[in-house]
Design a protein around this motif. Sequence first.
Motif, PDB file in Angstrom:
ATOM      1  N   ILE A 113      -0.149   4.854  -2.488  1.00 36.88           N
ATOM      2  CA  ILE A 113       1.137   4.269  -2.130  1.00 36.88           C
ATOM      3  C   ILE A 113       0.914   2.788  -1.836  1.00 36.88           C
ATOM      4  O   ILE A 113       0.075   2.438  -0.992  1.00 36.88           O
ATOM      5  CB  ILE A 113       1.764   4.978  -0.918  1.00 36.88           C
ATOM      6  CG1 ILE A 113       2.099   6.434  -1.289  1.00 36.88           C
ATOM      7  CG2 ILE A 113       3.017   4.250  -0.441  1.00 36.88           C
ATOM      8  CD1 ILE A 113       2.669   7.243  -0.150  1.00 36.88           C
ATOM      9  N   GLU A 114       1.638   1.941  -2.528  1.00 32.20           N
ATOM     10  CA  GLU A 114       1.443   0.502  -2.409  1.00 32.20           C
ATOM     11  C   GLU A 114       2.205  -0.072  -1.213  1.00 32.20           C
ATOM     12  O   GLU A 114       3.325   0.345  -0.921  1.00 32.20           O
ATOM     13  CB  GLU A 114       1.920  -0.207  -3.679  1.00 32.20           C
ATOM     14  CG  GLU A 114       1.225   0.233  -4.952  1.00 32.20           C
ATOM     15  CD  GLU A 114      -0.220  -0.226  -5.038  1.00 32.20           C
ATOM     16  OE1 GLU A 114      -0.658  -1.002  -4.157  1.00 32.20           O
ATOM     17  OE2 GLU A 114      -0.903   0.190  -5.994  1.00 32.20           O
ATOM     18  N   GLY A 115       1.582  -1.040  -0.542  1.00 32.37           N
ATOM     19  CA  GLY A 115       2.277  -1.843   0.444  1.00 32.37           C
ATOM     20  C   GLY A 115       2.961  -3.018  -0.239  1.00 32.37           C
ATOM     21  O   GLY A 115       2.985  -3.098  -1.476  1.00 32.37           O
ATOM     22  N   ASP A 116       3.490  -3.941   0.554  1.00 35.52           N
ATOM     23  CA  ASP A 116       4.249  -5.039  -0.039  1.00 35.52           C
ATOM     24  C   ASP A 116       3.442  -6.329  -0.200  1.00 35.52           C
ATOM     25  O   ASP A 116       3.992  -7.340  -0.642  1.00 35.52           O
ATOM     26  CB  ASP A 116       5.514  -5.320   0.786  1.00 35.52           C
ATOM     27  CG  ASP A 116       5.216  -5.693   2.237  1.00 35.52           C
ATOM     28  OD1 ASP A 116       4.026  -5.869   2.581  1.00 35.52           O
ATOM     29  OD2 ASP A 116       6.167  -5.790   3.032  1.00 35.52           O
ATOM     30  N   PHE A 117       2.142  -6.312   0.148  1.00 40.49           N
ATOM     31  CA  PHE A 117       1.341  -7.516  -0.060  1.00 40.49           C
ATOM     32  C   PHE A 117       1.184  -7.740  -1.565  1.00 40.49           C
ATOM     33  O   PHE A 117       0.823  -6.804  -2.303  1.00 40.49           O
ATOM     34  CB  PHE A 117      -0.021  -7.384   0.602  1.00 40.49           C
ATOM     35  CG  PHE A 117      -0.799  -8.668   0.616  1.00 40.49           C
ATOM     36  CD1 PHE A 117      -0.457  -9.691   1.482  1.00 40.49           C
ATOM     37  CD2 PHE A 117      -1.876  -8.860  -0.245  1.00 40.49           C
ATOM     38  CE1 PHE A 117      -1.167 -10.888   1.501  1.00 40.49           C
ATOM     39  CE2 PHE A 117      -2.586 -10.049  -0.243  1.00 40.49           C
ATOM     40  CZ  PHE A 117      -2.229 -11.069   0.640  1.00 40.49           C
ATOM     41  N   PRO A 118       1.460  -8.957  -2.076  1.00 40.39           N
ATOM     42  CA  PRO A 118       1.540  -9.157  -3.529  1.00 40.39           C
ATOM     43  C   PRO A 118       0.218  -9.083  -4.279  1.00 40.39           C
ATOM     44  O   PRO A 118       0.205  -8.790  -5.477  1.00 40.39           O
ATOM     45  CB  PRO A 118       2.161 -10.567  -3.655  1.00 40.39           C
ATOM     46  CG  PRO A 118       1.827 -11.251  -2.366  1.00 40.39           C
ATOM     47  CD  PRO A 118       1.842 -10.170  -1.318  1.00 40.39           C
ATOM     48  N   ILE A 119      -0.906  -9.338  -3.603  1.00 36.99           N
ATOM     49  CA  ILE A 119      -2.198  -9.293  -4.286  1.00 36.99           C
ATOM     50  C   ILE A 119      -2.844  -7.936  -4.003  1.00 36.99           C
ATOM     51  O   ILE A 119      -3.083  -7.574  -2.852  1.00 36.99           O
ATOM     52  CB  ILE A 119      -3.126 -10.424  -3.820  1.00 36.99           C
ATOM     53  CG1 ILE A 119      -2.445 -11.778  -4.028  1.00 36.99           C
ATOM     54  CG2 ILE A 119      -4.449 -10.376  -4.577  1.00 36.99           C
ATOM     55  CD1 ILE A 119      -3.246 -12.947  -3.510  1.00 36.99           C
ATOM     56  N   ARG A 120      -3.125  -7.203  -5.047  1.00 38.76           N
ATOM     57  CA  ARG A 120      -3.600  -5.828  -4.892  1.00 38.76           C
ATOM     58  C   ARG A 120      -4.916  -5.604  -5.600  1.00 38.76           C
ATOM     59  O   ARG A 120      -5.273  -6.323  -6.535  1.00 38.76           O
ATOM     60  CB  ARG A 120      -2.550  -4.853  -5.442  1.00 38.76           C
ATOM     61  CG  ARG A 120      -1.222  -4.940  -4.706  1.00 38.76           C
ATOM     62  CD  ARG A 120      -0.141  -4.153  -5.382  1.00 38.76           C
ATOM     63  NE  ARG A 120       1.122  -4.283  -4.667  1.00 38.76           N
ATOM     64  CZ  ARG A 120       2.269  -3.789  -5.095  1.00 38.76           C
ATOM     65  NH1 ARG A 120       2.320  -3.138  -6.248  1.00 38.76           N
ATOM     66  NH2 ARG A 120       3.373  -3.952  -4.391  1.00 38.76           N
ATOM     67  N   THR A 121      -5.610  -4.595  -5.155  1.00 41.99           N
ATOM     68  CA  THR A 121      -6.828  -4.151  -5.823  1.00 41.99           C
ATOM     69  C   THR A 121      -6.557  -2.809  -6.481  1.00 41.99           C
ATOM     70  O   THR A 121      -5.851  -1.973  -5.936  1.00 41.99           O
ATOM     71  CB  THR A 121      -7.989  -4.021  -4.824  1.00 41.99           C
ATOM     72  OG1 THR A 121      -9.085  -3.379  -5.489  1.00 41.99           O
ATOM     73  CG2 THR A 121      -7.603  -3.197  -3.613  1.00 41.99           C
ATOM     74  N   HIS A 122      -7.118  -2.616  -7.673  1.00 45.80           N
ATOM     75  CA  HIS A 122      -6.847  -1.390  -8.420  1.00 45.80           C
ATOM     76  C   HIS A 122      -8.131  -0.637  -8.750  1.00 45.80           C
ATOM     77  O   HIS A 122      -8.256  -0.025  -9.812  1.00 45.80           O
ATOM     78  CB  HIS A 122      -6.077  -1.724  -9.695  1.00 45.80           C
ATOM     79  CG  HIS A 122      -4.745  -2.361  -9.439  1.00 45.80           C
ATOM     80  ND1 HIS A 122      -3.657  -1.648  -9.011  1.00 45.80           N
ATOM     81  CD2 HIS A 122      -4.347  -3.649  -9.522  1.00 45.80           C
ATOM     82  CE1 HIS A 122      -2.628  -2.461  -8.858  1.00 45.80           C
ATOM     83  NE2 HIS A 122      -3.016  -3.681  -9.150  1.00 45.80           N
ATOM     84  N   ALA A 123      -9.089  -0.677  -7.847  1.00 46.67           N
ATOM     85  CA  ALA A 123     -10.367  -0.001  -8.089  1.00 46.67           C
ATOM     86  C   ALA A 123     -10.221   1.516  -8.091  1.00 46.67           C
ATOM     87  O   ALA A 123     -11.020   2.216  -8.719  1.00 46.67           O
ATOM     88  CB  ALA A 123     -11.380  -0.418  -7.034  1.00 46.67           C
ATOM     89  N   LEU A 124      -9.231   2.045  -7.382  1.00 44.98           N
ATOM     90  CA  LEU A 124      -9.039   3.492  -7.325  1.00 44.98           C
ATOM     91  C   LEU A 124      -7.551   3.781  -7.462  1.00 44.98           C
ATOM     92  O   LEU A 124      -6.738   3.260  -6.700  1.00 44.98           O
ATOM     93  CB  LEU A 124      -9.564   4.055  -5.999  1.00 44.98           C
ATOM     94  CG  LEU A 124      -9.532   5.584  -5.857  1.00 44.98           C
ATOM     95  CD1 LEU A 124     -10.496   6.232  -6.848  1.00 44.98           C
ATOM     96  CD2 LEU A 124      -9.905   6.001  -4.435  1.00 44.98           C
ATOM     97  N   MET A 125      -7.222   4.629  -8.434  1.00 43.17           N
ATOM     98  CA  MET A 125      -5.833   4.965  -8.700  1.00 43.17           C
ATOM     99  C   MET A 125      -5.626   6.471  -8.587  1.00 43.17           C
ATOM    100  O   MET A 125      -6.585   7.258  -8.599  1.00 43.17           O
ATOM    101  CB  MET A 125      -5.433   4.490 -10.096  1.00 43.17           C
ATOM    102  CG  MET A 125      -5.640   2.998 -10.335  1.00 43.17           C
ATOM    103  SD  MET A 125      -4.691   1.929  -9.232  1.00 43.17           S
ATOM    104  CE  MET A 125      -3.029   2.245  -9.829  1.00 43.17           C
ATOM    105  N   ARG A 126      -4.396   6.867  -8.490  1.00 42.58           N
ATOM    106  CA  ARG A 126      -4.063   8.290  -8.414  1.00 42.58           C
ATOM    107  C   ARG A 126      -4.655   9.038  -9.607  1.00 42.58           C
ATOM    108  O   ARG A 126      -4.528   8.608 -10.754  1.00 42.58           O
ATOM    109  CB  ARG A 126      -2.550   8.451  -8.406  1.00 42.58           C
ATOM    110  CG  ARG A 126      -2.079   9.887  -8.338  1.00 42.58           C
ATOM    111  CD  ARG A 126      -0.569   9.952  -8.404  1.00 42.58           C
ATOM    112  NE  ARG A 126      -0.096  11.320  -8.366  1.00 42.58           N
ATOM    113  CZ  ARG A 126       1.170  11.682  -8.521  1.00 42.58           C
ATOM    114  NH1 ARG A 126       2.096  10.747  -8.725  1.00 42.58           N
ATOM    115  NH2 ARG A 126       1.526  12.938  -8.468  1.00 42.58           N
TER     116      ARG A 126
END
Length: 279
Positions: A135-148
């Motif tokens: 579940i994503e928060g609202d901070f615009p810079i994200r890391t995608h090392a682990l996804m559902r």
Amino acid sequence: MTETPAPAPAEPALAEPASGGAQAVARALSLLSLVGRGGGEGLALGQLAAASGLTRPTVRRLLLALAAARMVEQDRRTRRYHLGPEAYLLGTFAAERHGILHHARESMLRLARETGDALLLTVPQGDHTLCLERIEGDFPIRTHALMRGDRKPAGVGAGALAILAALPAPEADALLRQTAPQAEALAPGLAPALAEDLAHARAAGHALNPGRVVPGSWGLGVAILWPDGRPAGALSIAAIENRMGEARRAELAVLLHREAQLVATRLAALETQPKRNIA
């Protein structure tokens, strides 16, 4: 960065029950489990045969029976197999009583709002862990090392490391040794680094992944425990490195412990303790 799906989920060869009828049921249910672990990509007939240890004609026959019951379905374009509508329906019936995701979602949403970062729910799956939800928060810079839907070797990732730290030390250490070749394939030197991270997680009461696989992608995780102390899963926060300073990590750990305890309380309130490693 999303992990590339493996050709087929690693599962032991199917056992051979004495009774022919029981054997067919066991094989069909094991195939159903394999299909479910195939994720969004689905699995081809050959992959299911290789993973199950059964011949292709046997797998095809069992899949036809499961398809007739709407437990699996075949994509007409890719010819790959996926869980069917009846499996989804049964899953919704079971979710309230047994699904850790059902009991953790409210906590994940609250943490995402409070922190602005990505919240992950990870559960143990033998010598691997599975990311059930992100579940994503609202901070615009994200890391995608682990996804559902991503599967990782034991200890890889903050949630996986928190699960490992909640296990008895001999069991956790054995899992690390068992999955060391897979960890090294992800990043050279990862296996010994995980052993150090595990020791720190045991001492701190929460796990820290300081960008071990993807540089700059950090995570903080806390285990969710069954009443007997075994890990049911873990909540973790994923963020870029500059949002994981020491002071903020301490604040995030407090929030994670609060919500992990709330989820554990919900699980303990069930009339019958659910089986472990459930999704």
